[in-house]
Scaffold this motif. Structure first.
Motif, PDB file in Angstrom:
ATOM      1  N   THR A  22      29.743 -46.834  16.850  1.00 32.18           N
ATOM      2  CA  THR A  22      30.855 -46.044  17.373  1.00 32.18           C
ATOM      3  C   THR A  22      30.421 -45.210  18.569  1.00 32.18           C
ATOM      4  N   ALA A  23      29.209 -44.642  18.483  1.00 33.31           N
ATOM      5  CA  ALA A  23      28.701 -43.831  19.595  1.00 33.31           C
ATOM      6  C   ALA A  23      28.486 -44.688  20.849  1.00 33.31           C
ATOM      7  N   PHE A  24      27.915 -45.885  20.677  1.00 34.88           N
ATOM      8  CA  PHE A  24      27.697 -46.765  21.823  1.00 34.88           C
ATOM      9  C   PHE A  24      29.024 -47.247  22.410  1.00 34.88           C
ATOM     10  N   VAL A  25      29.937 -47.679  21.535  1.00 37.77           N
ATOM     11  CA  VAL A  25      31.236 -48.163  22.007  1.00 37.77           C
ATOM     12  C   VAL A  25      32.022 -47.035  22.670  1.00 37.77           C
ATOM     13  N   GLY A  26      31.837 -45.809  22.145  1.00 34.16           N
ATOM     14  CA  GLY A  26      32.536 -44.672  22.742  1.00 34.16           C
ATOM     15  C   GLY A  26      32.183 -44.462  24.201  1.00 34.16           C
ATOM     16  N   ARG A  27      31.003 -44.919  24.613  1.00 31.28           N
ATOM     17  CA  ARG A  27      30.605 -44.807  26.021  1.00 31.28           C
ATOM     18  C   ARG A  27      31.419 -45.742  26.911  1.00 31.28           C
ATOM     19  N   LEU A  28      32.020 -46.762  26.299  1.00 30.25           N
ATOM     20  CA  LEU A  28      32.824 -47.700  27.076  1.00 30.25           C
ATOM     21  C   LEU A  28      34.218 -47.157  27.364  1.00 30.25           C
ATOM     22  N   GLY A  29      34.689 -46.217  26.525  1.00 31.61           N
ATOM     23  CA  GLY A  29      36.010 -45.625  26.732  1.00 31.61           C
ATOM     24  C   GLY A  29      36.795 -45.514  25.446  1.00 31.61           C
ATOM     25  N   SER A  30      37.855 -44.709  25.480  1.00 31.37           N
ATOM     26  CA  SER A  30      38.677 -44.486  24.293  1.00 31.37           C
ATOM     27  C   SER A  30      39.439 -45.749  23.892  1.00 31.37           C
ATOM     28  N   GLU A  32      38.368 -48.875  24.095  1.00 37.68           N
ATOM     29  CA  GLU A  32      37.451 -49.757  23.376  1.00 37.68           C
ATOM     30  C   GLU A  32      37.166 -49.249  21.965  1.00 37.68           C
ATOM     31  N   ILE A  33      36.960 -47.936  21.834  1.00 40.10           N
ATOM     32  CA  ILE A  33      36.652 -47.399  20.503  1.00 40.10           C
ATOM     33  C   ILE A  33      37.862 -47.508  19.580  1.00 40.10           C
ATOM     34  N   ALA A  34      39.071 -47.376  20.144  1.00 37.57           N
ATOM     35  CA  ALA A  34      40.278 -47.546  19.336  1.00 37.57           C
ATOM     36  C   ALA A  34      40.404 -48.995  18.870  1.00 37.57           C
ATOM     37  N   ALA A  35      40.102 -49.955  19.761  1.00 39.41           N
ATOM     38  CA  ALA A  35      40.181 -51.373  19.405  1.00 39.41           C
ATOM     39  C   ALA A  35      39.174 -51.723  18.321  1.00 39.41           C
ATOM     40  N   VAL A  36      37.950 -51.214  18.464  1.00 36.65           N
ATOM     41  CA  VAL A  36      36.922 -51.458  17.456  1.00 36.65           C
ATOM     42  C   VAL A  36      37.317 -50.813  16.132  1.00 36.65           C
ATOM     43  N   GLY A  37      37.927 -49.622  16.189  1.00 38.28           N
ATOM     44  CA  GLY A  37      38.352 -48.940  14.971  1.00 38.28           C
ATOM     45  C   GLY A  37      39.353 -49.750  14.174  1.00 38.28           C
ATOM     46  N   VAL A  38      40.331 -50.342  14.852  1.00 39.87           N
ATOM     47  CA  VAL A  38      41.325 -51.178  14.170  1.00 39.87           C
ATOM     48  C   VAL A  38      40.658 -52.417  13.578  1.00 39.87           C
ATOM     49  N   SER A  39      39.761 -53.039  14.350  1.00 40.37           N
ATOM     50  CA  SER A  39      39.080 -54.252  13.887  1.00 40.37           C
ATOM     51  C   SER A  39      38.208 -53.972  12.670  1.00 40.37           C
ATOM     52  N   THR A 170      43.340 -57.439  23.245  1.00 42.45           N
ATOM     53  CA  THR A 170      42.270 -58.351  23.667  1.00 42.45           C
ATOM     54  C   THR A 170      40.894 -57.931  23.175  1.00 42.45           C
ATOM     55  N   PRO A 171      40.468 -56.669  23.389  1.00 43.34           N
ATOM     56  CA  PRO A 171      39.144 -56.284  22.868  1.00 43.34           C
ATOM     57  C   PRO A 171      39.077 -56.296  21.344  1.00 43.34           C
ATOM     58  N   ALA A 172      40.161 -55.908  20.672  1.00 46.97           N
ATOM     59  CA  ALA A 172      40.162 -55.914  19.208  1.00 46.97           C
ATOM     60  C   ALA A 172      40.052 -57.335  18.674  1.00 46.97           C
ATOM     61  N   LEU A 173      40.751 -58.272  19.296  1.00 46.34           N
ATOM     62  CA  LEU A 173      40.711 -59.671  18.874  1.00 46.34           C
ATOM     63  C   LEU A 173      39.313 -60.256  19.070  1.00 46.34           C
ATOM     64  N   ARG A 174      38.692 -59.934  20.194  1.00 43.44           N
ATOM     65  CA  ARG A 174      37.356 -60.439  20.478  1.00 43.44           C
ATOM     66  C   ARG A 174      36.338 -59.901  19.470  1.00 43.44           C
ATOM     67  N   PHE A 225      24.865 -53.241  27.194  1.00 40.26           N
ATOM     68  CA  PHE A 225      24.702 -52.680  28.534  1.00 40.26           C
ATOM     69  C   PHE A 225      23.745 -53.487  29.430  1.00 40.26           C
ATOM     70  N   VAL A 226      22.682 -54.039  28.840  1.00 37.28           N
ATOM     71  CA  VAL A 226      21.748 -54.828  29.641  1.00 37.28           C
ATOM     72  C   VAL A 226      22.349 -56.192  29.975  1.00 37.28           C
ATOM     73  N   PHE A 227      22.932 -56.846  28.941  1.00 35.09           N
ATOM     74  CA  PHE A 227      23.549 -58.151  29.154  1.00 35.09           C
ATOM     75  C   PHE A 227      25.046 -58.049  29.458  1.00 35.09           C
ATOM     76  N   HIS A 228      25.562 -56.816  29.490  1.00 36.14           N
ATOM     77  CA  HIS A 228      26.956 -56.543  29.884  1.00 36.14           C
ATOM     78  C   HIS A 228      27.968 -57.302  29.016  1.00 36.14           C
ATOM     79  N   LEU A 229      27.701 -57.354  27.707  1.00 34.98           N
ATOM     80  CA  LEU A 229      28.623 -58.021  26.793  1.00 34.98           C
ATOM     81  C   LEU A 229      29.667 -57.076  26.214  1.00 34.98           C
ATOM     82  N   GLY A 230      29.518 -55.771  26.441  1.00 38.17           N
ATOM     83  CA  GLY A 230      30.504 -54.809  25.956  1.00 38.17           C
ATOM     84  C   GLY A 230      30.621 -54.812  24.447  1.00 38.17           C
ATOM     85  N   ILE A 231      31.876 -54.755  23.955  1.00 44.61           N
ATOM     86  CA  ILE A 231      32.062 -54.702  22.502  1.00 44.61           C
ATOM     87  C   ILE A 231      31.696 -56.025  21.837  1.00 44.61           C
TER      88      ILE A 231
END
Length: 479
Positions: A22-30, A32-39, A170-174, A225-231
């Motif tokens: 959650t802390a790492f994803v939170g760096r991507l933005g609110s 992304e963290i909301a999408a991950v939370g639902v997933s 889209t991010p939640a589905l991925r 962040f290194v491989f830029h794969l995001g969530i």
């Protein structure tokens, strides 16, 4: 405490790893963290429907069967060796159980003859029916869960309030699709953790879980962040860590017990599934309330959902520490009831309930201070932080109630009181679900947390009444 402390650390390791996610994803933005939370809410809901019954019955059954096997070996070494051996060979069951008890899911009565014989002749490994049953059921359910989530991800997200056109879709589905690939490993690893807990060995699951979660934490920033794969990187790291945990546990388990059943009949699936279905009804009621709360938060937008996700992870991560006491109580009580050692059952129950109150008070202080000054670890969004601070009285203040509720679960399962556990939780859900819908519609975010407080309070009250009234397996207290 030798059982409880490693169990608590192992149980807390995965939610703590989720907090790091959650802390790492939170760096991507609110968003992304909301999408991950639902997933995560969806994945946990589906997983717990399978995991909770599987792990709970496995712990109790393995503890009971191991106690009965050990008792049989002790009797065979006694002066009454001939009589005990004859009873084992002719009956293959404990003679103290009545016919009515043999039809219930709560008693370990049938054991394969191979169990006692293997121990008698000094082999290093013994066959315990519930071990093989748990592995088979866990593997099958894991595959079914992965297929279901991958095929129905968009539909389930839509039900959760992430509609077509939502920026979260889209991010939640991925994330949900990728994380679902780890479902077989999740269920298998937790089934094996239930086995080790039944043996009162909580150190092995701790070592495996820590190894997997440390790997997850290391891979998170590299993939994200290194491989830029995001969530997607966060999901891949989690899947890899789960398969690592499964591999470690399986390697240790096959050294200790024979996991290959001598025959299909030796698996004793009927009792395993009968109790499992009772707990299935219970876990659906338990997790539906939390999942409904997440769905109601998601309908209020990404800011509210992001705040709810952070609060929920903190609420669950700390509360699950109480499950360490629950695991210890369950394993000890299952063995005590199998041996009909009621004095030990009463002593163990008293101790775990006392310790749960102490733990709850400590967690209230820790969370009350930590959330006030440490919420910035998870997000830099000022609006999200403001909402988090509003939930502190509920997230921190309910810890004593939560601790008691979780420990009572372990006590009830150790006493094989599955029927009451199922029916009482359905009754709690019948009250809690309407309160969630009503209070969230009138009070919004705060209404959700008030309803969750009501939900946990009712769980605790129901179990307190059961024991206080000396009903079911606790009827011996009247004597």
């Amino acid at each position: 405490m030798r059982i409880a402390v490693p169990a608590a650390l192992a149980l807390a390791a995965d939610p703590l790893a989720s907090l790091v996610d959650t802390a790492f994803v939170g760096r991507l933005g609110s968003m992304e963290i909301a999408a991950v939370g639902v997933s995560i809410a969806i994945f946990n809901q589906v997983s717990k429907v399978c995991i909770y019954p599987l792990v709970s019955v496995t712990t109790s059954f393995v503890a009971e069967e191991d106690a009965i096997i050990s008792k049989g070996v002790e009797e065979e070494k006694s002066e009454d060796l001939e009589k005990a051996s004859s009873a084992d060979n002719d009956m293959n069951e404990l003679p103290s159980f009545s016919d009515s008890e043999r039809t219930s899911c709560g008693n370990a009565f049938y054991l394969a003859t191979e169990c006692v014989n293997v121990s008698r002749y000094g082999c290093k490994r013994k066959y315990i029916p519930s071990v093989s049953s748990a592995l088979i059921v866990g593997g099958v359910l894991g595959l079914l869960q992965a297929i279901f989530l991958i095929c129905a991800a968009k539909l389930v997200l839509n039900i959760m309030g992430v509609k077509h056109g939502s920026p979260m879709l889209t991010p939640a589905l991925r994330y949900l699709t990728l994380r679902s690939l780890g479902a077989p490993a999740v269920l298998l690893s937790l089934a094996m953790q239930g086995v080790f807990r039944g043996f009162k060995d909580t150190k092995t699951p701790l070592y495996a879980t820590v190894a997997g979660d440390v790997t997850n934490i290391i891979l998170d920033p590299i993939l994200m962040f290194v491989f830029h794969l995001g969530i997607s990187g966060a999901a891949i790291a989690h899947v890899f860590s789960q398969y690592l945990i499964t591999t470690i546990l399986l390697c240790r388990l096959v050294r200790q017990v024979d996991v290959v059943p001598p025959s299909i009949k030796a698996l004793k699936f009927s009792r395993f599934l009968r109790c499992g279905f009772l707990l299935l009804a219970r876990v659906i009621a338990v997790t539906f309330c939390v999942t409904l709360a997440a769905s109601l938060a998601a309908r209020d937008g990404p800011i509210i959902m992001a705040a709810f996700q952070i609060c929920l992870q903190l609420w669950l991560a700390t509360s699950l520490l109480a499950d360490g006491l629950a695991v210890a109580g369950q394993a000890i009580l299952a063995s005590a009831f199998a041996r009909k050692d009621y004095h030990k059952a009463v002593t163990a129950t008293s101790r775990v309930l006392q310790l749960s109150v102490v733990l709850g008070i400590a967690l209230t202080v820790l969370l009350g201070v930590g959330m006030q000054f440490g919420s910035g670890i998870f997000t830099k969004d000022a609006n999200v932080m403001k909402i988090i601070h509003r939930a502190i009285p509920f997230v921190a203040g309910t810890q004593s109630i939560n601790s008691l509720a979780f420990v009572f679960d372990g006590v009830n399962f150790g006493a094989s009181d599955y029927t009451f556990s199922a029916y009482s939780m359905v009754a709690v859900a019948v009250v809690s679900i309407p309160s969630l819908i009503f209070l969230s519609s009138h009070l919004g975010f705060m209404g959700i947390w008030i309803s969750l407080t009501i939900y946990m309070s009712l769980r605790t009250i129901a179990s307190t009444w059961r024991m206080g009234a000396a009903r079911g397996p606790w009827s011996f207290l009247r004597r």
